[in-house]
Design a protein around this motif. Structure first.
Motif, short mmCIF file in Angstrom:
data_model
loop_
_atom_site.label_atom_id
_atom_site.label_comp_id
_atom_site.label_asym_id
_atom_site.label_seq_id
_atom_site.Cartn_x
_atom_site.Cartn_y
_atom_site.Cartn_z
N UNK A 202 112.00 31.94 25.64
CA UNK A 202 112.27 31.09 26.80
C UNK A 202 113.11 31.85 27.85
N UNK B 26 110.99 34.52 29.51
CA UNK B 26 110.09 33.99 30.54
C UNK B 26 110.86 33.64 31.80
N UNK B 27 111.98 32.99 31.62
CA UNK B 27 112.82 32.65 32.78
C UNK B 27 113.22 33.91 33.56
N UNK C 53 110.32 35.31 35.41
CA UNK C 53 109.96 34.42 36.52
C UNK C 53 110.90 34.64 37.70
N UNK D 202 110.03 37.93 39.38
CA UNK D 202 108.79 37.91 40.15
C UNK D 202 108.92 37.10 41.43
N UNK D 203 109.79 36.09 41.39
CA UNK D 203 109.99 35.30 42.61
C UNK D 203 110.96 35.99 43.54
N UNK E 92 113.98 36.77 42.99
CA UNK E 92 115.40 36.40 42.87
C UNK E 92 116.13 37.39 41.99
N UNK F 246 136.21 18.23 15.98
CA UNK F 246 135.34 17.21 16.55
C UNK F 246 135.08 16.08 15.55
N UNK F 247 134.79 16.44 14.30
CA UNK F 247 134.52 15.43 13.30
C UNK F 247 135.68 15.35 12.32
N UNK G 230 137.71 6.93 15.55
CA UNK G 230 136.74 8.02 15.52
C UNK G 230 136.71 8.77 14.21
N UNK G 231 137.42 8.29 13.20
CA UNK G 231 137.38 8.95 11.91
C UNK G 231 136.17 8.44 11.12
N UNK G 232 135.77 9.22 10.14
CA UNK G 232 134.69 8.76 9.26
C UNK G 232 135.28 8.52 7.87
N UNK H 59 126.55 2.30 2.97
CA UNK H 59 126.41 3.75 3.07
C UNK H 59 127.76 4.46 3.01
N UNK I 1 125.44 15.15 6.80
CA UNK I 1 125.15 13.91 7.50
C UNK I 1 125.88 13.85 8.83
#
Lengths: 618, 274
Positions: free
Chosen positions: A393, A396-397, A400, A403-404, A406, A529-530, A567-569, A590, A615
């Motif tokens: 990806x 290709x970018x 591209x 070619x343009x 830039x 974060x978790x 926000x804790x699990x 669960x 999970x």
């Protein structure tokens, strides 16, 4: 010989007198789980647990066979109080298992309409029936079937006196056509009518004190399993003062139905009784209408005792600070009571730095290797300046742009596989209450298994490089919630920490709410974060005060709700075989895992940790 | 700005059927105000309570094109913005659904937005503040959203176990609408409207659904949705046995636990047995 004949006679006559259908017998245990779902779905209070009840005297006239056999005085009827729905331990009053099962469901449905007012049982029962059938018309057919099956079981009118006959007819009418018997119709007879299995208990033995039997708290697990069912039967317990040294004498209690029952106080020195008598004690407890327990009796193995250890101040662990106040949820008032609990952070006084115990070295080596690999759970990272694969990806970018005409951005055209750092912090909260003193087998107590689990957990997470902390908790009333710090987030896991793990010991009770609130505060300060809050326990929340039962469950639930909001699990790991009665209410289906054999806890804990982190997308 | 009244819509667009929508409260007015002032909207609510139906209804009502993106675990920013494709002798830029919506105007609806990868927030943020721009790094463009562009995202706060919450920094960029299941009478109307079933059955189904919803989080993860109700009603309407239809349409989808299913089926019997 005489004794043998006596036994045969007893067995014969009991069987002859028992007007029931043993082949159609259905145990509550067989239908309990779906029944609970049904009860809640019908609008029943989700906080109630379903429990089997003990038989109570009904005081009605018995058949001559019953009188001869000395049975039939007691029946198991359904009722509910603020924390349980009590249903008969088993049902065999109807001729087929399907009917007995329908009866269970009918009773559960009926109990959703609330508890009965004590004053007019006949009216209240009819109203409850009408209300239930009105809300769920689909039950009508089954109710009619039940009534039809039940009527032939009622005492025959011929054998009754006039007053009794009138009663019996009235009840039959109320069953067949609920609401047709109007208020004010009732009996001045001194004898209660024959029990009505389709209605709730006329005078439920509601607990008089907020205490209840703290059964099997210190019993070995295997033993506990054996007796679990019988133990679950709710006994009518009330507390009395310890009487003086006079030998106990039975005294009669005048029952409201004017039957004389020998209910009470038999002076028994339970502390001197050891195992061999316990089955007898249980039987006695089942047979007594009311069981009184005195607080001062201390014994080591009784299943029906209260344990009353108080903290020993002298040799106690170091208290780290003056104490932190936490609120507690009072469900009956639906409000938080500010600063209700005092939590004491503590550090073990006699922890000595040590190595990993010999028996854990080998399993830990294997686990460490696994965790090192899994921690290094490699991922492809795109947009690298160099790497093993072309990032199509990006390539290709890049072309591209060229070619343009830039000016392309930096040529980050490759993918490279390397370990991703986990952004996760875990706090493990272990229940160190006295119940962990119980023996699992000949060598191990619950506390040993918890200790091993903590070792294994710490070794694994250290290998994975994940952030973690370990705390243990116990409590003795709200003023004394003990929070043992085993490892802080900031500390490095080393021999000192192992020493603290080695020093954990069982004590006191399980005031889970305050401990969870404190753990949430500690975990909430982490920047990952978790955040995972793992709770390891072996039973329900309880404490010496009203924390036992519904109050404690509701407070714990509130603490978990608060943790989630933060926000804790939260996730609970339990070895309590009855966990499915209350943990779904606390953690959701669960949100917890039950480990059937406590010995497996050390193996299962790291597996569960991995499952959870996956999970959580880590 | 295109602004049709609903009357006009019915009169002009005979070929496009306006979806049936039963309002819950003031959401239609709120949505219209948000659209007029170019404010992005966040819709919260349980599965199958009518979020997506509401959006397509509003798109019709306001005469806007609707670009729906169902977000999933692997949805990345380029999936929304667009990417270069290789064509003969050259590479070609192809707009993603979000870019197309920004260019053409209309509603871009990101369904279950929390499921998407984190990098999508980079694209969402500049579109949701007063700049209303969309920089496209790969082509060097910066698009300015037209007046009739509106970003709508939805998510279901119910799945508590997996805890995929929306970050506060994202959440606070939206006007928030909370949806829930309809009150019994209104839901009965919806079921009748969608499945053509008789009122008695519709009422029974709704009372069953409301009983099931009480079990959320304890016995089952989520209650029966209005969507499931409509499916079940459709089965019954086409001649299927009601109890069996409930098992297939409303009970089995909720749980895999045998005991729970047994208890729930008892409930179905309590509602449907004659």
């Amino acid at each position: 010989m005489e004794e043998r004949v006596g036994q045969y006679w007893h067995r014969f006559i009991t069987r002859a007198a028992h007007n029931s259908f043993p082949k159609a017998k259905l145990e509550l245990q067989q239908v309990k789980a779906p029944l609970g779902v049904f009860f809640r779905a019908m609008g029943g209070d989700a906080g109630l647990t379903i429990s089997s009840c003990s038989a109570t005297s009904h005081g009605a006239r018995r058949s001559w066979l019953h009188r001869l056999a000395g049975t039939g005085q007691k029946v198991e009827l359904a009722w509910r109080d603020e924390r349980c729905l009590y249903l008969p331990h088993s049902l065999d009053v109807l001729p087929s298992q399907a009917l007995n099962q329908d009866l269970y469901y009918w009773l559960a449905a009926l109990a959703t309409s609330g508890s009965l007012p004590a004053d007019d049982w006949l009216q209240a029962s009819q109203q409850a029936t009408i209300k239930t059938l009105g809300a769920f018309p689909g039950l009508t057919g089954r109710y009619e079937q039940l009534v039809a099956a039940m009527l032939p079981m009622r005492p025959s009118l011929k054998s009754l006196s006039e007053a009794e006959k009138y009663q019996e007819k009235t009840i039959r009418q109320a069953l067949c056509d609920p609401g047709s018997v109007t208020a004010g119709t009732f009996f001045d007879s001194t004898i209660s009518p024959a029990p009505v299995y389709l209605w709730l208990h006329p005078s439920p033995p509601l607990a008089t004190a907020d205490l209840s039997t703290n059964e099997d708290s210190t019993v070995g697990l295997d033993e506990a399993k054996k007796i679990a069912q019988a133990d679950e039967r709710r006994r009518r317990g009330e507390r009395v003062e310890m009487p003086d040294d006079k030998p106990g004498a039975p005294f009669g209690v005048r029952h409201e139905t004017s039957l004389f029952t020998f209910a009470e106080y038999v002076k028994l020195d339970r502390s001197a009784e050891e195992d061999e008598d316990l089955s007898d004690a249980e039987k006695i407890a089942d047979e007594l209408d009311q069981m009184s327990l005195s607080q001062s009796q201390t014994s080591t193995t009784s299943r029906i005792k209260f344990d009353l250890d108080l903290p020993s101040a002298a040799a106690d662990d170091l208290v780290l600070s003056e104490g932190i106040r936490y609120p507690e949820w009072d469900y009956s008032k639906q409000q938080l009571q500010a600063d209700y609990c005092q939590l004491l952070p503590m550090l073990s006084r006699d922890a000595v730095a040590c190595d990993l115990p010999e028996h854990l070295r080998k399993p830990c080596t294997i686990l460490k290797r696994q965790f090192q690999q899994l921690a290094a759970f490699p991922r492809w990272h795109k947009g690298q300046f160099e790497g093993d694969r072309l990032d199509i990806e990006a390539y290709v970018d890049y072309w591209a742009s060229l070619q343009q005409g830039q000016q392309p951005a930096e040529a980050r055209l490759f993918s490279q596989k390397y370990p991703a750092a986990r952004d996760l912090a875990t706090l493990l909260l272990a229940d160190l209450s006295l119940s962990t003193d119980a023996w699992i087998n000949d060598e191990q107590q619950v506390i040993d298994v918890i200790r091993d689990s903590l070792y294994v957990f710490a070794e694994s997470l250290k290998a994975a490089g994940d952030e973690f902390a370990i705390h243990g908790f116990s409590s003795c009333k709200p003023s004394h919630v003990r929070m043992h710090c085993i490892k802080n987030f900031s500390e490095v896991y080393n021999a000192n920490i192992r020493g603290r793990i080695a020093a954990i010991k069982p004590g006191f009770y399980t005031r889970m709410g305050a401990a969870i609130r404190h753990a949430s505060v500690l975990l909430g300060r982490q920047t990952e974060e978790k955040k995972l809050l793992l709770i390891i326990t072996d039973g329900k929340p309880n404490d010496l005060d009203r924390y036992e039962g519904r109050y404690g469950i509701e407070d714990t639930r509130m603490a978990i709700v608060e943790a989630r909001k933060q926000g804790l699990v939260p996730f609970c790991i339990t070895i309590d075989s009855r966990a499915n009665q209350y943990l779904p209410y606390l953690f959701g289906r669960q949100g917890y895992s039950w480990i059937s054999s406590a010995r497996q806890l050390p193996q299962k804990l790291p597996q569960l940790y991995l499952m959870l982190t996956q999970r959580l997308g880590q | 700005m295109h602004h049709h009244s609903s009357l006009n819509l019915v009169a002009n667009d005979k070929d496009i059927k306006t979806p049936y929508y039963q309002p819950q409260g003031n959401e239609i007015a709120l949505f219209e105000h948000a659209f007029q002032h170019q404010l992005p909207v966040l819709i919260k609510g349980p599965t199958g309570c009518g979020k997506s139906r509401f959006i397509s209804f509003m798109a019709q009502r306001l005469g806007l094109a609707l670009h729906t993106v169902a977000c999933h675990d692997d949805l990345t920013a380029p999936d929304l913005v667009g990417r270069h494709l290789i064509a003969q002798q050259q590479t070609q830029w192809q707009d993603g659904p979000l870019t197309r919506a920004v260019r053409e105007g209309g509603i871009c609806y990101l369904d279950e937005v929390v499921e998407a990868r984190k990098d999508t927030t980079v694209v969402i943020h500049p579109l949701t503040d007063d700049r209303r721009i969309m920089p496209i790094d790969r082509t060097g463009e910066t698009l300015h959203a037209p007046d009739n562009f509106m970003l709508v995202v939805s998510y279901n706060p119910g799945y508590q176990n997996l805890l995929k919450g929306l970050k506060p920094s994202t959440r606070q960029r939206f006007i928030c609408l909370t949806f829930d299941y309809l009150p019994a009478a209104a839901e009965t109307q919806v079921v009748m409207q969608e499945s053509d079933i008789d009122i008695t059955t519709a009422e029974q189904l709704v009372s069953l659904a409301n009983a099931l919803r009480k079990l959320k989080d304890q016995d089952i993860e989520e209650g029966a949705s209005t969507r499931l109700l409509v499916y079940t009603a459709t089965l019954i309407k086409s001649g299927f046995d009601p109890v069996a239809a409930c098992r297939a349409g409303m009970i089995e989808p909720l749980s895999d636990d045998a005991d729970t299913l047994t208890g729930l089926m008892q409930l179905v019997h309590a509602v449907f047995d004659s």
